[in-house]
Structures are given as structure tokens and as C-alpha cells.
Scaffold this motif. Structure first.
Motif, short mmCIF file in Angstrom:
data_model
loop_
_atom_site.label_atom_id
_atom_site.label_comp_id
_atom_site.label_asym_id
_atom_site.label_seq_id
_atom_site.Cartn_x
_atom_site.Cartn_y
_atom_site.Cartn_z
N SER A 177 0.86 -1.18 0.00
CA SER A 177 0.00 0.00 0.00
C SER A 177 0.90 1.23 0.00
O SER A 177 1.84 1.32 0.80
CB SER A 177 -0.91 0.02 1.23
OG SER A 177 -1.85 -1.04 1.16
N ILE A 178 0.59 2.18 -0.89
CA ILE A 178 1.48 3.33 -1.09
C ILE A 178 0.69 4.62 -0.94
O ILE A 178 -0.39 4.78 -1.52
CB ILE A 178 2.14 3.29 -2.48
CG1 ILE A 178 2.99 2.01 -2.62
CG2 ILE A 178 3.00 4.53 -2.71
CD1 ILE A 178 3.65 1.86 -3.97
N GLY A 179 1.28 5.54 -0.16
CA GLY A 179 0.73 6.89 -0.05
C GLY A 179 1.70 7.89 -0.66
O GLY A 179 2.91 7.78 -0.47
N VAL A 180 1.15 8.88 -1.40
CA VAL A 180 1.99 9.85 -2.10
C VAL A 180 1.55 11.26 -1.73
O VAL A 180 0.35 11.55 -1.66
CB VAL A 180 1.89 9.66 -3.63
CG1 VAL A 180 2.75 10.70 -4.35
CG2 VAL A 180 2.30 8.26 -4.03
N ALA A 181 2.53 12.13 -1.48
CA ALA A 181 2.25 13.54 -1.20
C ALA A 181 3.35 14.39 -1.83
O ALA A 181 4.48 13.93 -2.00
CB ALA A 181 2.18 13.80 0.30
N GLN A 182 2.98 15.65 -2.17
CA GLN A 182 3.96 16.56 -2.77
C GLN A 182 4.22 17.72 -1.82
O GLN A 182 3.31 18.22 -1.14
CB GLN A 182 3.45 17.09 -4.11
CG GLN A 182 4.46 18.02 -4.81
CD GLN A 182 3.97 18.49 -6.17
OE1 GLN A 182 3.00 17.96 -6.70
NE2 GLN A 182 4.64 19.49 -6.73
N TRP A 183 5.48 18.14 -1.78
CA TRP A 183 5.84 19.28 -0.93
C TRP A 183 5.29 20.57 -1.50
O TRP A 183 5.30 20.80 -2.71
CB TRP A 183 7.37 19.38 -0.84
CG TRP A 183 7.83 20.57 -0.05
CD1 TRP A 183 7.88 20.70 1.29
CD2 TRP A 183 8.27 21.83 -0.59
NE1 TRP A 183 8.33 21.93 1.65
CE2 TRP A 183 8.58 22.66 0.52
CE3 TRP A 183 8.42 22.33 -1.88
CZ2 TRP A 183 9.04 23.96 0.36
CZ3 TRP A 183 8.88 23.62 -2.04
CH2 TRP A 183 9.19 24.43 -0.93
N ARG A 184 4.78 21.41 -0.59
CA ARG A 184 4.29 22.73 -0.97
C ARG A 184 5.03 23.79 -0.15
O ARG A 184 5.55 23.50 0.92
CB ARG A 184 2.78 22.85 -0.72
CG ARG A 184 1.94 21.85 -1.49
CD ARG A 184 2.02 22.08 -2.98
NE ARG A 184 1.20 21.13 -3.73
CZ ARG A 184 1.22 21.01 -5.05
NH1 ARG A 184 2.02 21.78 -5.77
NH2 ARG A 184 0.44 20.12 -5.65
N GLU A 185 5.04 24.99 -0.64
CA GLU A 185 5.73 26.08 0.02
C GLU A 185 5.24 26.24 1.46
O GLU A 185 4.04 26.23 1.73
CB GLU A 185 5.50 27.39 -0.75
CG GLU A 185 6.27 28.58 -0.18
CD GLU A 185 7.78 28.40 -0.30
OE1 GLU A 185 8.48 28.77 0.66
OE2 GLU A 185 8.24 27.89 -1.34
N GLY A 186 6.20 26.35 2.38
CA GLY A 186 5.87 26.52 3.79
C GLY A 186 5.73 25.22 4.55
O GLY A 186 5.56 25.22 5.77
N MET A 187 5.81 24.08 3.85
CA MET A 187 5.64 22.78 4.48
C MET A 187 6.98 22.28 5.03
O MET A 187 8.01 22.40 4.38
CB MET A 187 5.09 21.78 3.45
CG MET A 187 4.65 20.45 4.02
SD MET A 187 4.05 19.36 2.69
CE MET A 187 2.55 20.23 2.18
N SER A 188 6.97 21.71 6.23
CA SER A 188 8.19 21.15 6.83
C SER A 188 8.33 19.69 6.42
O SER A 188 7.39 19.07 5.89
CB SER A 188 8.14 21.26 8.35
OG SER A 188 7.11 20.43 8.87
N ALA A 189 9.50 19.12 6.70
CA ALA A 189 9.73 17.71 6.40
C ALA A 189 8.79 16.83 7.22
O ALA A 189 8.27 15.82 6.73
CB ALA A 189 11.19 17.35 6.70
N ARG A 190 8.57 17.20 8.46
CA ARG A 190 7.67 16.43 9.33
C ARG A 190 6.25 16.43 8.78
O ARG A 190 5.58 15.39 8.76
CB ARG A 190 7.70 17.03 10.74
CG ARG A 190 6.85 16.29 11.76
CD ARG A 190 7.14 16.83 13.16
NE ARG A 190 6.28 16.20 14.14
CZ ARG A 190 5.07 16.63 14.48
NH1 ARG A 190 4.59 17.73 13.88
NH2 ARG A 190 4.35 16.00 15.38
#
Length: 411
Positions: free
Chosen positions: A371-384
Motif C-alpha cells: 500500500s502506497i501513499g503519495v504527497a507533494q511538498w508545498r511552500e511553507g511545508m516542513s519535512a515532518r
């Protein structure tokens, strides 16, 4: 069944892994301390060895100079009267002196210089406590080094003692401005019948040749030290690499570990803020891993994790950063990858994994899906925050039936 699932066997292996890491760190520190002590020992040994050799050579050179001077002085003393007469002359340009004796002694001193390797051999008389005059210098009259009879020069402290006390002695290395470095030995010429010093023989040995020899000795001393230094540096660098590897590599799968994942993700996010390039994150979980462990045993569970790690590495690009971040949970950092492309990569991983396992699966093998979850980094987002979004997406994929991909959509 996410990152928090930890079996007793895995906890034990984690403890073993931590012990191994601590051992490598202690080994690195021990080697560094040992190498530091060796370096100090070699440096001090090399310094004292070189200093001892130098002092030994200077002393030996001084002894040789004194012996040559003493031999010449004794020869002059055997027929002292012509020398005394030569020394009593006050003006050698106007007064007559025994030129035959002078020329004979000049020849003798030249032969003595040639046979002993001395740079200068000379006889002198005392003018005052501060001045001497050369009587015989053993140089060819055509030479630039020739000092005509009666040439005055300054008197050194040791020369004055030789004149006053009748002792023999040698200087340390003296650096003359126009002549170079010399070690000089002195011996008194004594009128035995009167018990007085009537002159002094001096013998100079150039230290330039000795310095060339000492430079070779320095190289001989420095070479093994540098060799050990290079060897020690290599060993320390290898230990440092091993230490870095031990801290950043997952002991079971050979992928990067969570520590490395967190550091690299934070680093890439800092770069993304500057360059503005897309960055996506994928969290992968092995479905029903606890049941696999319970039914087939932890050895099969370990082999399952290794196999999943190999497949993930095989299915991803060289630029992707694959890590094991939990018990049965993996993460893939996808640089230069937007959400849509990350979704396609995730679907390809699920499809190829299912296809490859179907081709080789036996009846007794456990059923393994991802099972795979995918997300993309957006401005202002931290690594956590990015990790949390991808993790939530992975659980959504599980809730929708597992064996699939769920993409976190930004609103």
C-alpha cells in the motif's frame, strides 16, 4: 501495521544494531586516540633522533678539527724558533722575515688541508685580546681565499682562551657572513722552553656538506613518519566511512535508515525553497506484515522485508532516495517529481511487484502486497508535515482495500 509495529525479534535486532554502531564509534575513537599518540611519539622520536645525530656529527667534526690543529701545532713546536721569529715581525711589508720557512709551512698546511678535507688550516698570532693576525693560512696566493701574512682579524672567545690558558677546543656551528657555516678547532703552539703560548693553529671544517647529509637524514626520518601518517589517515578515513555507513544504513535491508531519510528530506526541502522545483514523497507499507510474521515466523518476515527492499530499489530511479523508516514501512524521496508523476511511479511499483511475485509465487508462500501513499511538498511545508501527509495517504490506501496507491490532493 505502520511504522509503530515492532515485534520482539525486531526489537532485539534493533538493540544488536545499536550495539554494533556504538562499537564502531568506540573503535573509531580508539583508533583516533592510538593514531594521535603514535603521531606524537614519532614526532618527538624523530626530533630527538635528528637532534642527537646533528649533535653527534658536530661533536665529531669538532674533534677532527681539534686533532688536525693539534697535529699541526705539535709539528711547529718541534722547530719553534722560526715560528717565534715570524710572529715577532710587526710590519711584514717593510721588515724582512724567513720566506723559506713561511713558504715551507704554507705548503705543509695546503697538504694537510687536502688530506684531511678541511676547508681552512691556518696559524695566527695574538695582537690583542680582540685581534689576531694570520701568519700561515695554507691557501694558494692566487686564490681569493688567500690571506697575506699579517692580515688582522677579530678574535673569538674560544681563541682568546686558547691563547691565555693553552687549551684545545672546538666551536659549535658558526655562520660567517661571507664564508658560510663552519666548525673550527683550535690548538695552542707552545714554546716549551718558556712555557708560553706563542700562536694558535685553527682548522675549519665546512658544515655545508654536513647539512646536505643531515637533510638526507631528515628525509629518512620523515619518510616513515609520513608513511605511517598516510596509513593512519587511510585507516581513520575508512573507519569514518564505516561509522557513517553504520549510522545511515538499515542493518537488515541495506537501504538508508530513518535517520538518513529525515536528514536528506530536510536538506532537499531547504533547496526546494530556493530553486522552486517539485518534490514528492512516497510511503510504502507491506500489507498484513504482522500476519506474515505470526503465521510464517520472523525469519520469513525478515526475508520478506529484504525482498521488498530489493524490488523497491529495482523499480525506482537512481536519483530517488529509498529508506526503511519503520518495521514494515519504507519511504522514497522523489526529487524533481510532481504529484502526478509520483502517482504513476507508485502505480508502476504496485503493478510490477504484483506481477513479479505472481510469476514466482508458490502455494506455500505468503500473500504479499503493498500500500502506497503519495504527497507533494508545498511552500511553507516542513519535512515532518510532508512525512505525515504521505503517511496519512498510505493509510487511506489501506482503508480502500490495500494493494494500491492513494495520492494526497492539496486543497
Amino acid at each position: 501495521m505502520g511504522a509503530s509495529t515492532r515485534t520482539p525479534d525486531e526489537k532485539e535486532k534493533t538493540m544488536v544494531n545499536l550495539c554494533a554502531k556504538n562499537f564502531k564509534i568506540r573503535l573509531f575513537q580508539t583508533w583516533f586516540f592510538f593514531f594521535f599518540l603514535i603521531s606524537i611519539f614519532l614526532s618527538l622520536s624523530g626530533y630527538f633522533l635528528y637532534d642527537s645525530i646533528r649533535n653527534l656529527i658536530v661533536n665529531e667534526l669538532g674533534n677532527n678539527a681539534v686533532n688536525v690543529a693539534f697535529t699541526a701545532a705539535k709539528f711547529i713546536e718541534q722547530d719553534i724558533e722560526p715560528f717565534i721569529a715570524l710572529a715577532k715581525v710587526e710590519d711584514y711589508d717593510r721588515q724582512e722575515y724567513d720566506t723559506d720557512y713561511y713558504n715551507r709551512m704554507q705548503t705543509l698546511f695546503r697538504e694537510l688541508k687536502k688530506k684531511t678535507g678541511a676547508t681552512f688550516v691556518f696559524a695566527e698570532k695574538k695582537l690583542s685580546d680582540l685581534k689576531i693576525a694570520y701568519l700561515i693560512d695554507g691557501e694558494d696566493p692566487s686564490s681569493e681565499l688567500f690571506s697575506p701574512i699579517g692580515t688582522a682579524d677579530n678574535m673569538g672567545e674560544l681563541e682568546l682562551r686558547v691563547f691565555k690558558e693553552g687549551i684545545t677546543g672546538a666551536t659549535d656551528i658558526v655562520n660567517w657572513e661571507f664564508w658560510g657555516k663552519f666548525v673550527t678547532g683550535y690548538a695552542p703552539i707552545v714554546n716549551r722552553s718558556m712555557g708560553e703560548v706563542v700562536g694558535v693553529v685553527g682548522v675549519d671544517f665546512s658544515f655545508d656538506y654536513i647539512e646536505n647529509l643531515l637533510s638526507k637524514i631528515r628525509r629518512l626520518i620523515i619518510f616513515p613518519f609520513l608513511l605511517i601518517l598516510l596509513l593512519g589517515t587511510y585507516i581513520l578515513s575508512r573507519l569514518a566511512i564505516d561509522r557513517s555507513t553504520a549510522l545511515n544504513i538499515d542493518y537488515l535491508t541495506g537501504l538508508h535508515n530513518k535517520r538518513y531519510h529525515d536528514v536528506r528530506l530536510s536538506s532537499l526541502i531547504r533547496k526546494q525553497r530556493f530553486y522552486g522545483r517539485p518534490l514528492s514523497l512516497m510511503i510504502i507499507d507491506v500489507d498484513s506484515f504482522k500476519e506474515i510474521n505470526d503465521e510464517f515466523g520472523h525469519d520469513v518476515g525478515d526475508e520478506t522485508l529484504k525482498m521488498v527492499a530489493r524490488k523497491i530499489k529495482l523499480y525506482t530511479r537512481n536519483t530517488d532516495i529509498c529508506s526503511r523508516v519503520g518495521g514494515d514501512e519504507f519511504a522514497i524521496i522523489l526529487p524533481e517529481t510532481d504529484l502526478e508523476r509520483a502517482r504513476l511511479i507508485g502505480e508502476r511499483i504496485v503493478d510490477r511487484f504484483r506481477s513479479d511475485l505472481s510469476a514466482t509465487k508458490k502455494d506455500c508462500d505468503p500473500e504479499i502486497t503493498l500500500s502506497i501513499g503519495v504527497a507533494q511538498w508545498r511552500e511553507g511545508m516542513s519535512a515532518r508535515e510532508l512525512n505525515q501527509l504521505a503517511d496519512v495517504a498510505m493509510y487511506r490506501a489501506k482503508s480502500k482495500g490495500r494493494n494500491g496507491v492513494y495520492v494526497h490532493q492539496q486543497h
